[in-house]
Design an enzyme around this catalytic site. Structure first.
Site, PDB file in Angstrom:
ATOM      1  N   TYR B 211       0.862  -1.226  -0.072  1.00  0.00           N
ATOM      2  CA  TYR B 211      -0.097  -0.083   0.054  1.00  0.00           C
ATOM      3  C   TYR B 211       0.855   1.299  -0.118  1.00  0.00           C
ATOM      4  CZ  TYR B 211      -2.599   3.569   2.728  1.00  0.00           C
ATOM      5  OH  TYR B 211      -3.295   4.787   3.084  1.00  0.00           O
ATOM      6  N   ASP B 296      -1.693  -5.907   9.475  1.00  0.00           N
ATOM      7  CA  ASP B 296      -2.270  -4.732   9.025  1.00  0.00           C
ATOM      8  C   ASP B 296      -3.809  -5.649   8.558  1.00  0.00           C
ATOM      9  OD1 ASP B 296      -2.795  -1.921   6.945  1.00  0.00           O
ATOM     10  OD2 ASP B 296      -4.178  -2.892   8.296  1.00  0.00           O
ATOM     11  N   ILE B 298      -6.970  -4.551   8.168  1.00  0.00           N
ATOM     12  CA  ILE B 298      -8.029  -3.522   8.138  1.00  0.00           C
ATOM     13  C   ILE B 298      -8.895  -4.215   7.081  1.00  0.00           C
ATOM     14  CG2 ILE B 298      -6.987  -2.089   6.279  1.00  0.00           C
ATOM     15  CD1 ILE B 298      -7.934   0.270   8.141  1.00  0.00           C
ATOM     16  N   LYS B 334     -12.719   0.485   6.119  1.00  0.00           N
ATOM     17  CA  LYS B 334     -12.899  -0.274   4.899  1.00  0.00           C
ATOM     18  C   LYS B 334     -14.274  -1.296   5.090  1.00  0.00           C
ATOM     19  CE  LYS B 334      -9.018   1.387   3.731  1.00  0.00           C
ATOM     20  NZ  LYS B 334      -8.871   2.530   2.607  1.00  0.00           N
TER      21      LYS B 334
END
Lengths: 447, 495
Positions: B211, B296, B298, B334
């Site tokens: 990302y 992560d 998310i 998200k």
């Protein structure tokens, strides 16, 4: 700040290392300033349920004008103020909006509110407003932008204990104190400025700016116009920044007694002078909304505005909050009334506490702003040292069950001064606190 | 970014002698500049520090110099040269609108979902005011939302989050609210962890493609470096222990201290779900090297494929390794489509990290009224069930349509089972199979086809031609429009 070199950085055997930031004690939460809060948490005063508990006079929170906010929020269409003017469909924008520029309507509302507080004596451009989750974040962000690790900011003493953490912890920046004393009501003098600057230079530390709080915390007094002009002059000569934390600007008892650095800058055209000035503000004190986490950096420096905006990704104000407050803050009829009544109530509280202390034989610094008074108990100290002061603080906490903040936690160079908050309680509670102090002073006089 | 891009070329043997000698010279120059700035200024009688003397030559005559910002602030204000940000900016100038601007640029570069807004909107209109304003006695009482509350988040919120996370991650793992800290979004969550786990100059290993936002989130203020660990399409871009090992050894040779491994699962930008074995391998590797693991997660609730999502928390709980090295990032931007609310989570098995993070939350906490809304939302189990089912279903449907549309153009996608995007192999459209070719295609997609998709270069992907396309803000009718534009672009480049 800074660890002894040999300190273990992992807490259990064999284990994975943490950073210096994680293990440092720069968060300062082991100091008396915070220890008193713990005592309060363990035994909090309550008018009905715990009348002999600890009264919290160490937290600068403003609860005197909640009714005004409640009335406003109940009267205005709650749906409208929640979603913004579009009503429920506004939810979509609310939910997705995470632009670090911040909602234009909200920035305009903040600019207008800040202008009103200064009685229109300075104008604020909404595009120079950068939003942060509280003034704590604003001060830290500015420090990251204006100074590199091991550089210094000069800060006049006594100062808000939180600065040790907010300005230094993650940033690696140092604070060099500008010593002030009671001989001139703790105002900053040009000599004190020069001396602080020289101290830094002698230690090979690069000074990047001066950071003041105006009105001052913990003094509860505004900074005089002449002093502000001298400060700006000093910063120009040394080619450094000037940060003015004006978080209590709406809590000045008489509007005419407050001069914002914005007023000084208003009449200056020279960009190279203006662009070193930055103002920090928040709704936590004046509006009594610390739980909302709304702070702002206002900078006359385009580069700082741009940089701060981008860095604000780490501390954005919730879109929900922006929507809720935008209409309230741009309602000039409401804000004018709120500011006026809030000032008046704070002034009356201040008069109550100062009078009450005087009757008990205790003098305070002549103050004109804020949520606290600066009380002189030097005459009560057995030993005129920092330890002596902490001993007295401990007695006041344990015997009188009052949590107040000792001057040493504010780095005051004179011992015996204490900050006492008065706006985070009912009038009754304030009376009880004063009664406890009276009784204590009476007891002492008998011996 | 500009240094890294040609450097990759050198590594892949495509750079040539010129670039191979230019880069070391540039690095040497920057090293000198860096060392010069780090030297403390000598105490000298003039009031201007010596390092600023060059920029203040004009001021010797008059006494006012231009005041400077810190050296760490300088790169922050520069316009970004990453295609990730460039694309996002361009869409703002000419955004597509189904009715009002049908020629505008279609946004496929932002991982956001609007697929279940109808459900959220309904919930908000029924519950929002009540959840925010009510206090224990039922009266509206502003002090319950106005006053200072612990910066790490109300206990009720941490409890609600713990429960929510457990549900969406399959129910095989439970989260302890006292290991949790609530942050103002995923962005501060990752930054705070970086501050706690690594010193300035240390590094995290990070599998590529990754990302693009991590570059800012981690490097802006912490000074922690990111060392890419390259993954390949042959492994469906899943990281291997040998790649980690190699990257770590190379880092050590360079004198870089690696503090941990950071990865996203479901991964961004590829969208694959890391298999249980891979997670175990990563954890064992971290244990062996005595470093941290940051997962992560998310996108954990945005899983639509057949593969089971497993949280690193579950693996850590198996007891094979010292779990105090495991840290999880989560957030509602998200899965629950509310990035504007700013709500993220740091979950750590290390008590000292939790304590430090709690104190650091004073700089990034969630406003109390928003916390109350979230408590109500996350505890509404019936609604959350309904929402998550619809969320997953609608992503799945959209994914199928999007991938099918591309398939008909002969454009394949990587296998993915989570996230709000797919990882598209556009190498057949490249004029040259190179980074330059990819960036040319990115530009053509943006200006000719008027589509913003994030090129693999921005994500440090080692194979050219891959693009991340986010599809969860699209209506079904938008998909044929997109496919037609791509088709036309291809036709026009053939001619």
């Amino acid at each position: 700040m800074g660890l002894p070199l040999m300190m273990e950085r992992s807490s259990n055997n064999n284990n994975v290392e943490l950073s210096r930031v994680a293990v440092s004690d720069t968060h300062g939460e082991d100091s008396p300033y915070f220890a008193g809060w713990k005592a309060y948490d363990e035994n909090p005063y309550d008018e009905s349920h715990n009348p002999s508990g600890v009264i919290q006079m160490g937290l600068a929170e403003n609860q005197v004008s909640f009714d005004l906010l409640e009335t406003y929020l109940e009267k205005k269409n709650p749906e409208g103020s929640m979603w913004g003017s579009k009503g429920a469909p506004g939810f979509r924008e609310n939910a997705l909006f995470q632009d670090y520029h911040g909602l234009k309507t909200f920035r305009q509302a903040m600019a207008s509110f800040m202008e009103q507080i200064r009685g229109g004596k300075a104008r604020f451009d909404p595009d120079r407003i950068v939003l942060t989750a509280g003034a704590t974040a604003a001060n830290e962000l500015l420090t990251f932008i204006l100074a590199d690790p091991n550089d210094a900011l000069l800060v006049p003493t006594p100062y808000y204990p939180g600065f040790d953490r907010d300005l230094r912890w993650r940033t690696g920046v140092k604070i060099v104190p500008i010593h002030c004393d009671s001989s001139n009501h703790f105002q900053i003098t040009p000599e004190a400025l020069e001396s602080a600057y020289q101290t830094a230079r002698d230690a090979n530390i690069r000074v990047r700016g001066v950071l003041i709080t105006n009105p001052s915390n913990p003094l509860g007094a505004t900074v005089q116009k002449k002093v502000l002009e001298d400060l700006l002059d000093f910063c120009v000569r040394k080619n450094i920044h000037l940060v003015s934390d004006e978080i209590y600007s709406g809590s000045v008892f008489h509007a005419s007694e407050f001069t914002s650095v914005a007023e000084i800058v208003e009449n200056i055209d020279d960009v190279s002078v203006k662009e070193r000035v930055h103002i920090v503000y928040s709704l936590s004190k004046d509006l009594g909304l610390p739980g909302f986490r709304v702070g702002t950096i206002y900078s006359y420096n385009d580069n700082v505005v741009r940089t701060a905006r981008r860095m604000s990704s780490f501390t954005l104000v919730s879109s929900q909050t922006q929507h809720m407050l935008a209409s309230m803050l741009s309602d000039e009829e409401f804000t004018e009334k709120y500011i006026r009544i809030n000032r008046e109530r704070l002034r009356r509280r201040y008069d109550t506490i100062v009078e009450g202390l005087k009757k008990a034989g205790i003098e305070c610094l002549k103050g004109n702003a804020g949520l606290f008074c600066w009380m002189n108990l030097g005459f009560l100290l057995e030993k005129k040292t920092k330890d002596g002061e902490l001993q007295l603080w401990d007695v006041i906490l344990k015997e009188l069950k009052l949590n107040i903040s000792p001057g040493s936690s504010c780095h005051c160079s004179e011992v015996g001064w204490f900050r006492v908050c008065f706006a985070n309680m009912s009038e009754n509670t304030l009376e009880i606190a004063l009664k406890r102090i009276h009784e204590f002073m009476d007891r002492r006089r008998r011996f | 970014m500009r240094l890294i891009v040609p450097l990759r070329g050198v590594i892949q043997g495509r750079g040539g002698l010129f670039v191979g000698s230019l880069i070391p010279c540039c690095l040497f120059y920057f090293l000198q500049l860096y060392l010069k700035r780090r030297r403390p200024p000598p105490s000298d009688p003039t009031e201007l520090p010596r390092t600023s003397s060059r920029t203040n030559l004009f001021s010797r005559g008059n006494s006012i110099g231009r005041v400077r910002v810190s050296s760490r602030a300088v790169p922050v204000a520069k316009p970004s040269d990453s295609p990730y940000y460039i694309g996002l900016e361009r869409v703002k100038t000419d955004p597509y609108d189904r009715i009002k601007n049908t020629d505008g640029i279609i946004q496929l570069g932002l991982a956001e979902s609007t697929l279940c807004f109808d459900l959220l909107q309904r919930w908000m209109s029924e519950n929002l005011m009540e959840s925010m304003m009510q206090s224990d006695d039922g009266e509206f009482n502003i002090s319950s939302i106005a006053m200072y509350k612990p910066f790490e988040g109300l206990l009720e919120l941490r409890v609600a989050f713990a429960d929510f996370m457990s549900r969406i991650m399959g129910g095989n793992v439970s989260f302890d609210p006292s290991n949790m800290v609530i942050t103002a979004g995923g962005t501060p969550a990752i930054e705070v962890l970086a501050f706690c786990l690594a010193d300035h100059g240390n590094a995290f290993l990070i599998p590529t493609p990754y990302y693009p936002g991590f570059d800012r989130d981690i490097k802006f203020r912490t000074g922690v470096e990111l060392i890419p660990v390259h993954c390949r399409s042959s492994d469906n871009f899943t990281v291997t222990v040998s790649a980690l090992e190699q990257a770590l050894n190379q880092a050590r040779k360079r004198g870089s201290k690696v503090s941990g491994i950071l990865f996203s699962n479901p991964s961004n930008p590829v969208g694959n779900i890391l298999p249980r074995e891979t997670l175990q391998d990563i954890l064992r590797f971290a244990q062996e090297k005595n470093i941290h693991v940051i997962s992560d997660e998310i996108f954990a609730g945005s899983v639509y494929g057949d593969k089971e999502f497993v949280s690193m928390a579950e693996i850590a709980g198996l007891g094979e390794v010292d779990k105090s090295r495991v840290h999880i990032i989560y957030g509602l931007s998200k899965d629950l489509s509310i990035p504007g609310f700013r709500a993220g989570v740091i979950y750590s098995f290390h008590e000292d990290v939790v304590n430090a993070a709690k104190k650091l939350m004073r700089f990034s906490s969630v406003p109390v009224p928003v916390q109350r809304i979230l408590i109500s939302l996350l505890s509404d189990v019936r609604f959350i069930e309904e929402y998550m089912t619809a969320h997953r279903q609608r992503i799945r449907d959209k994914h199928i349509r999007f991938v099918e549309g591309l398939k008909q153009l002969g454009i394949p996608c990587a296998e993915s089972g989570g996230g709000l995007y797919c990882w598209v192999d556009m190498s057949s459209l490249l004029t040259s199979y190179s980074e330059k070719g990819e960036l040319d295609l990115f530009e053509k997609l943006l200006t000719v086809a008027k589509i913003n998709a994030t090129p693999g270069t921005a994500c440090y992907c080692i194979e050219p031609g891959w693009f991340r396309c986010c599809f969860t803000a699209l209506a079904d009718e938008d998909i044929p429009v997109i496919m037609e534009r791509i088709r036309q672009l291809r036709e026009s480049s053939r001619s």
